[in-house]
Design an enzyme around this catalytic site. Structure first.
Site, PDB file in Angstrom:
ATOM      1  CG  ASP A  37       5.708  38.583 -12.597  1.00 28.83           C
ATOM      2  OD1 ASP A  37       6.899  38.302 -12.323  1.00 28.83           O
ATOM      3  OD2 ASP A  37       4.880  37.717 -12.987  1.00 28.83           O
ATOM      4  CE1 TYR A 153      15.596  30.124 -20.748  1.00 26.46           C
ATOM      5  CE2 TYR A 153      17.535  28.709 -20.582  1.00 26.46           C
ATOM      6  CZ  TYR A 153      16.724  29.701 -20.060  1.00 26.46           C
ATOM      7  OH  TYR A 153      17.041  30.274 -18.855  1.00 26.46           O
TER       8      TYR A 153
HETATM    9  N1  LIG Z   1      16.606  29.544 -12.246  1.00 29.42           N
HETATM   10  C1  LIG Z   1      17.614  29.203 -13.027  1.00 29.42           C
HETATM   11  O1  LIG Z   1      18.267  28.160 -12.840  1.00 29.42           O
HETATM   12  C2  LIG Z   1      18.019  30.096 -14.172  1.00 29.42           C
HETATM   13  C3  LIG Z   1      19.233  29.806 -14.834  1.00 29.42           C
HETATM   14  C4  LIG Z   1      19.626  30.612 -15.875  1.00 29.42           C
HETATM   15  C5  LIG Z   1      18.842  31.691 -16.267  1.00 29.42           C
HETATM   16  N2  LIG Z   1      17.668  31.918 -15.612  1.00 29.42           N
HETATM   17  C6  LIG Z   1      16.879  33.060 -16.076  1.00 29.42           C
HETATM   18  O2  LIG Z   1      16.612  33.901 -14.976  1.00 29.42           O
HETATM   19  C7  LIG Z   1      15.360  34.552 -15.176  1.00 29.42           C
HETATM   20  C8  LIG Z   1      14.487  34.356 -13.950  1.00 29.42           C
HETATM   21  O3  LIG Z   1      14.346  32.981 -13.705  1.00 29.42           O
HETATM   22  P1  LIG Z   1      13.731  32.432 -12.329  1.00 29.42           P
HETATM   23  O4  LIG Z   1      14.326  31.113 -12.093  1.00 29.42           O
HETATM   24  O5  LIG Z   1      13.790  33.486 -11.279  1.00 29.42           O
HETATM   25  O6  LIG Z   1      12.220  32.209 -12.797  1.00 29.42           O
HETATM   26  P2  LIG Z   1      10.872  32.156 -11.959  1.00 29.42           P
HETATM   27  O7  LIG Z   1       9.971  31.257 -12.718  1.00 29.42           O
HETATM   28  O8  LIG Z   1      11.119  31.896 -10.496  1.00 29.42           O
HETATM   29  O9  LIG Z   1      10.323  33.656 -12.100  1.00 29.42           O
HETATM   30  C9  LIG Z   1      10.021  34.159 -13.361  1.00 29.42           C
HETATM   31  C10 LIG Z   1       9.040  35.302 -13.206  1.00 29.42           C
HETATM   32  O10 LIG Z   1       8.711  35.783 -14.516  1.00 29.42           O
HETATM   33  C11 LIG Z   1       7.306  35.991 -14.586  1.00 29.42           C
HETATM   34  N3  LIG Z   1       6.873  35.887 -15.977  1.00 29.42           N
HETATM   35  C12 LIG Z   1       6.722  34.765 -16.719  1.00 29.42           C
HETATM   36  N4  LIG Z   1       6.297  35.091 -17.953  1.00 29.42           N
HETATM   37  C13 LIG Z   1       6.200  36.446 -17.991  1.00 29.42           C
HETATM   38  C14 LIG Z   1       5.805  37.362 -18.991  1.00 29.42           C
HETATM   39  N5  LIG Z   1       5.416  36.948 -20.200  1.00 29.42           N
HETATM   40  N6  LIG Z   1       5.857  38.692 -18.712  1.00 29.42           N
HETATM   41  C15 LIG Z   1       6.229  39.116 -17.457  1.00 29.42           C
HETATM   42  N7  LIG Z   1       6.578  38.283 -16.467  1.00 29.42           N
HETATM   43  C16 LIG Z   1       6.570  36.959 -16.730  1.00 29.42           C
HETATM   44  C17 LIG Z   1       6.719  34.891 -13.697  1.00 29.42           C
HETATM   45  O11 LIG Z   1       5.387  35.200 -13.291  1.00 29.42           O
HETATM   46  C18 LIG Z   1       7.720  34.880 -12.558  1.00 29.42           C
HETATM   47  O12 LIG Z   1       7.373  35.817 -11.553  1.00 29.42           O
HETATM   48  C19 LIG Z   1      14.771  33.983 -16.474  1.00 29.42           C
HETATM   49  O13 LIG Z   1      15.073  34.863 -17.529  1.00 29.42           O
HETATM   50  C20 LIG Z   1      15.522  32.672 -16.640  1.00 29.42           C
HETATM   51  O14 LIG Z   1      15.609  32.282 -17.993  1.00 29.42           O
HETATM   52  C21 LIG Z   1      17.234  31.159 -14.581  1.00 29.42           C
END
Ligand SMILES: NC(=O)c1ccc[n+]([C@@H]2O[C@H](COP(=O)([O-])OP(=O)(O)OC[C@H]3O[C@@H](n4cnc5c(N)ncnc54)[C@H](O)[C@@H]3O)[C@@H](O)[C@H]2O)c1
Length: 253
Positions: A37, A153
């Site tokens: 991360d 996105y």
């Molecule tokens: N939460 C939702 O509702 C949701 C819905 C659909 C898809 N997603 C997808 O699920 C995945 C995780 O989402 P989440 O809600 O757990 O997000 P989150 O923001 O809680 O966690 C994301 C993590 O990614 C890390 N990160 C950000 N940019 C980065 C980079 N350039 N390199 C490495 N790490 C990086 C952040 O530090 C964080 O720890 C994402 O791909 C998101 O698009 C989330």
């Protein structure tokens, strides 16, 4: 269930949300995990949680928008644990517009983060996954399957679905599997301060609630495991029934 005994996983986005839950799930099932991360503090904290529970994990700094950083993070994981069986690329989010940039500028930045970020992780991991006949799981979004707004996105996430179809086909003789999970609303840090919205959103889900990070981690662990050994090239919706249709809403009328 110890589906990942003697196996090694590399998980991006490991510090928070779905990535963090994935690290904890894979480690609980026996995997040694490279927890990657950009947030060093968050990554150290998930590694502490794993090791405190008797598991094995390594914190690795990794920015998926930077090829050298991804290469180094995968290499550090393999150097520490000696092999690689699972790549789970979870890092990602919907990028905000910066300053006065035109909306179109966002398309490229979002594509680089979401799509090319995934391909960077695959390229760095693939030689090791070929050796182990391992598995790749990418986190897409239900936004990549149906129109829910945020076109840059959504389109970048949609591209992952066809990427894994083609890689599944290209790499079938090498025994590496490639799949996507596509979550809908999951209550992670992204929704801090938006609890009222999460409450409202419950109504659109036939299962009557939004997702938990652990719901998605369970699906990632399934696709990464030998339980899914005859599944490749798919996008698995993890979405509380959202795309089943609005029948449950019509029933209310
Ligand atoms: N939460 C939702 O509702 C949701 C819905 C659909 C898809 N997603 C997808 O699920 C995945 C995780 O989402 P989440 O809600 O757990 O997000 P989150 O923001 O809680 O966690 C994301 C993590 O990614 C890390 N990160 C950000 N940019 C980065 C980079 N350039 N390199 C490495 N790490 C990086 C952040 O530090 C964080 O720890 C994402 O791909 C998101 O698009 C989330």
């Amino acid at each position: 269930m110890q589906r990942f005994e003697n196996k090694v996983a590399f998980v991006t986005g490991a510090a928070h949300g779905i990535g963090r839950a994935t690290v904890l799930r894979l480690a609980a099932e026996g995997a040694s995990v490279g927890a990657a991360d950009i947030d060093a503090e968050g990554t150290a904290s998930v590694v502490d949680e794993v090791t405190g529970a008797g598991g094995s994990a390594l914190a690795v700094a990794c920015d998926i928008t930077d090829t050298a950083s991804v290469d180094a993070a995968v290499a550090a994981t393999v150097e520490r644990f000696g092999r690689l069986d699972v790549l789970a690329n979870v890092a990602g989010h919907n990028l905000a517009l910066e300053g006065t940039e035109p909306a179109e500028a966002q398309w490229g930045r979002q594509y680089d983060f979401t799509f090319t970020g995934a391909t960077r992780c695959i390229q760095a991991s693939l030689p090791h996954l070929i050796e182990s006949r391992g598995s790749v799981v990418l986190v897409g979004s239900i936004s990549g399957q149906v129109a829910l707004g945020t076109a840059p996105y959504a389109a970048a996430k949609a591209a992952l679905a066809n990427l894994v179809r083609n890689l599944a086909s290209d790499h079938r003789p090498r025994g590496v599997r490639f799949n996507v999970v596509a979550p809908a609303t999951v209550a992670t840090d992204r929704f801090i301060g938006k609890e009222a919205l999460l409450e409202e959103l419950k109504a659109i889900y036939p299962l009557g609630r939004v997702g938990k990070a652990e719901d998605v981690a369970a699906a990632i662990a399934f696709l990464a495991s030998d339980d899914a050994s005859w599944i490749t090239g798919i996008t698995l919706p993890v979405e509380g029934g959202l795309t089943a249709g609005p029948g449950h809403l019509l029933n209310l009328l």
